[in-house]
Design a protein around this motif. Structure first.
Motif, PDB file in Angstrom:
ATOM      1  N   CYS A  10     -19.319 -22.792   6.907  1.00  0.00           N
ATOM      2  CA  CYS A  10     -18.651 -23.172   8.151  1.00  0.00           C
ATOM      3  C   CYS A  10     -19.545 -24.159   8.904  1.00  0.00           C
ATOM      4  CB  CYS A  10     -18.391 -21.938   9.003  1.00  0.00           C
ATOM      5  SG  CYS A  10     -17.869 -22.333  10.670  1.00  0.00           S
ATOM      6  N   GLU A  12     -19.320 -24.971  11.930  1.00  0.00           N
ATOM      7  CA  GLU A  12     -19.472 -24.591  13.330  1.00  0.00           C
ATOM      8  C   GLU A  12     -20.623 -23.592  13.496  1.00  0.00           C
ATOM      9  OE1 GLU A  12     -17.864 -25.991  15.753  1.00  0.00           O
ATOM     10  OE2 GLU A  12     -18.807 -24.728  17.268  1.00  0.00           O
ATOM     11  N   CYS A  13     -20.614 -22.522  12.668  1.00  0.00           N
ATOM     12  CA  CYS A  13     -21.615 -21.476  12.872  1.00  0.00           C
ATOM     13  C   CYS A  13     -22.545 -21.321  11.665  1.00  0.00           C
ATOM     14  CB  CYS A  13     -20.942 -20.146  13.171  1.00  0.00           C
ATOM     15  SG  CYS A  13     -20.007 -19.485  11.809  1.00  0.00           S
ATOM     16  N   CYS A  24     -12.644 -19.487   9.877  1.00  0.00           N
ATOM     17  CA  CYS A  24     -13.928 -18.849   9.618  1.00  0.00           C
ATOM     18  C   CYS A  24     -13.930 -17.438  10.187  1.00  0.00           C
ATOM     19  CB  CYS A  24     -15.047 -19.685  10.239  1.00  0.00           C
ATOM     20  SG  CYS A  24     -16.632 -18.856  10.236  1.00  0.00           S
ATOM     21  N   GLY A  26     -16.566 -15.775  10.693  1.00  0.00           N
ATOM     22  CA  GLY A  26     -17.765 -15.651  11.518  1.00  0.00           C
ATOM     23  C   GLY A  26     -17.516 -16.024  12.956  1.00  0.00           C
ATOM     24  N   CYS A  27     -16.874 -17.186  13.200  1.00  0.00           N
ATOM     25  CA  CYS A  27     -16.739 -17.655  14.569  1.00  0.00           C
ATOM     26  C   CYS A  27     -15.299 -17.888  14.977  1.00  0.00           C
ATOM     27  CB  CYS A  27     -17.551 -18.931  14.759  1.00  0.00           C
ATOM     28  SG  CYS A  27     -16.946 -20.296  13.757  1.00  0.00           S
TER      29      CYS A  27
HETATM   30 ZN   LIG Z   1     -17.855 -20.235  11.598  1.00  0.00          ZN
END
Ligand SMILES: [Zn+2]
Length: 455
Positions: A10, A12-13, A24, A26-27
């Motif tokens: 990802c 972003e994170c 994602c 995760g985020c």
């Molecule tokens: Zn992410």
């Protein structure tokens, strides 16, 4: 050894996934996951075996260490956010939306450090040196002894920095750099991570303070600053709405100082001007007393900051009434609306609610609860509150008001700006506040009864 599997990362994170997906885990960002070549396999799964390492010197906890040496730039807003200056051999990440003014801020910072006597190098991977020079002339900084370069190859940059040994090196931006040891495009998660790792290691080894610029992206085409936040010592975010002239430099992580400090700047034709008294700025241009407008006495880092909370409540044409928040937490707004309904009998069903923090400021303090509730009530009942009243306090789910930290500082700042009244939770330590009458209320129902009739 088995070839490491291709992974999906990802942007972003930085979370890794075993397969591609649109969102994602995760985020929660969409369309940010892409395929990445694996990083080097590392030491592998075998144990360290018989090969010995060196012994690490250990010490006790009581030994006093000298504080790390710091350089001040003379830009007070920047120095304060850094924790009273830039620490030697530290790595700082300055993140923010593209076009918000990061390059302007850092060019001004480079010039300030250089004028204060430090050797400063500014390397741009985004623009040609002629463009940076043009900006410097526009900002009236052309005479500052900053050394300027345009380069994106990490190996060349490190060789230059090793040879020049500057005290401050600014790299704009981390997403344009590329290392030839990593087999993926500049701006990808592996490149950004590898370059950041090399540069932080260089900072620790050489004593140069390295400042990295990182773009925040919504599209996920390039890796965001969150991917490298854990590698650097200090993370600052430069925020602001494009339409507003205010810009806020906010520390979100600082190994050498407070992590909630802000610096306030104003974007002018001649660059970013420091704002020494943010309250006066955020409250400037206030109109005549209007329903829904309330002044919140807040604390940002170590400084009191007064700002206006604005609410608008209107009948809704939608089945699900609108809840729009700018500058505050939307789940916190839902909580306040629920408390008003359950504990004070004031429903907001069928009403659209808009909440805005004036001036483009973003507030995260729970101390703003009472100011938000007062703004909502004022808007709903169409009753304007006295314009010279400052409000703060946390609201609990029972409807009780809780005292908040630094009450005295909040009141002092309000008195300094000519406020004569304050609304605070009962039990607040008000101290001596000359010229300010403080009303202390135990719960939200009392506030409703006292200030808005029976509700
Ligand atoms: Zn992410």
């Amino acid at each position: 050894m088995a070839k490491p599997a291709i992974r999906f990362v990802c942007a972003e994170c930085g979370a890794t996934h075993s397969k591609w997906s649109g969102r994602c885990d995760g985020c929660g960002a969409w369309n940010t996951i892409s395929e990445e070549a694996p990083l080097s396999a590392g030491p592998g799964k075998k144990s360290l075996g018989a090969a010995r390492g060196r012994t690490v010197p250990l010490g006790d906890l009581a030994t006093e260490d000298a504080p790390p040496p710091r350089m001040t730039s003379g830009m007070e807003e920047l120095d304060r956010v850094l924790g009273d200056g830039l620490v030697e051999a530290s790595a700082v990440l300055v993140g923010g939306d593209p076009g918000i003014g990061k390059s302007t801020l850092l060019l001004q910072a480079a010039a300030s450090f250089a004028k204060a006597g430090a050797k400063a190098i500014y390397i741009s991977g985004e623009e040609a040196t002629s463009q940076v020079r043009m900006r410097a002339r526009r900002l009236d900084l052309a005479d500052a002894p900053v050394q300027l370069g345009a380069e994106t190859n990490l190996r060349n940059i490190l060789t230059t920095l090793e040879a020049e040994a500057p005290e401050v090196a600014i790299l704009d931006s981390i997403q344009t750099l590329w290392s030839d040891t990593v087999d993926s495009a500049p701006g990808s998660v592996s490149q950004v991570r590898a370059c950041c790792h090399e540069l932080t290691t260089f900072a620790k080894r050489s004593g140069t303070s390295v400042i990295l610029v990182g773009h925040v992206t919504k599209e996920g085409q390039i890796a965001g600053p969150r991917v490298v936040e854990h590698m650097v010592d200090t993370v600052l975010y430069f925020e602001g709405e494009r339409g507003h002239q205010f810009r806020i430099l906010r520390a979100v992580k600082n190994r050498f100082g407070a992590a909630d400090e802000i610096g306030v700047f104003e974007m002018t034709g001649a660059g970013l001007a420091e704002v020494a008294n943010p309250s006066a700025l955020f409250l400037s241009g206030r109109d005549a007393p209007a329903p829904g407008a309330v002044v919140f006495a807040g604390i940002e880092g170590t400084r009191p900051v007064l700002c206006e909370v604005q609410a608008l409540v209107a009948p809704s044409a939608l089945a699900n009434a609108r809840r729009t928040v700018v500058g505050w937490d939307s789940s916190r707004l839902s909580m306040i609306l629920a408390v008003l309904e359950a504990r004070c009998g004031i429903p907001f069903i069928g009403l659209d609610v808009y909440l805005n923090i004036a001036g483009g400021l973003r507030i995260s303090e729970p101390a703003a609860d009472l100011a938000v509730a007062a703004a909502l009530l004022s808007a709903r009942e169409d009753v304007a509150l006295p314009p010279d009243m400052a409000i703060f306090g946390e609201i609990s789910l029972s409807g009780a008001l809780r005292p908040v930290g630094q009450t005295e500082n909040r009141l002092k700042e309000a008195a300094k700006l000519g406020f004569t009244k304050a609304l605070a939770p009962a039990g607040s330590k008000t101290g001596t506040t000359a010229g300010l009458s403080v009303q202390q209320m135990p719960d939200l129902a009392t506030v409703v009864g006292d200030m808005f009739g029976a509700g």
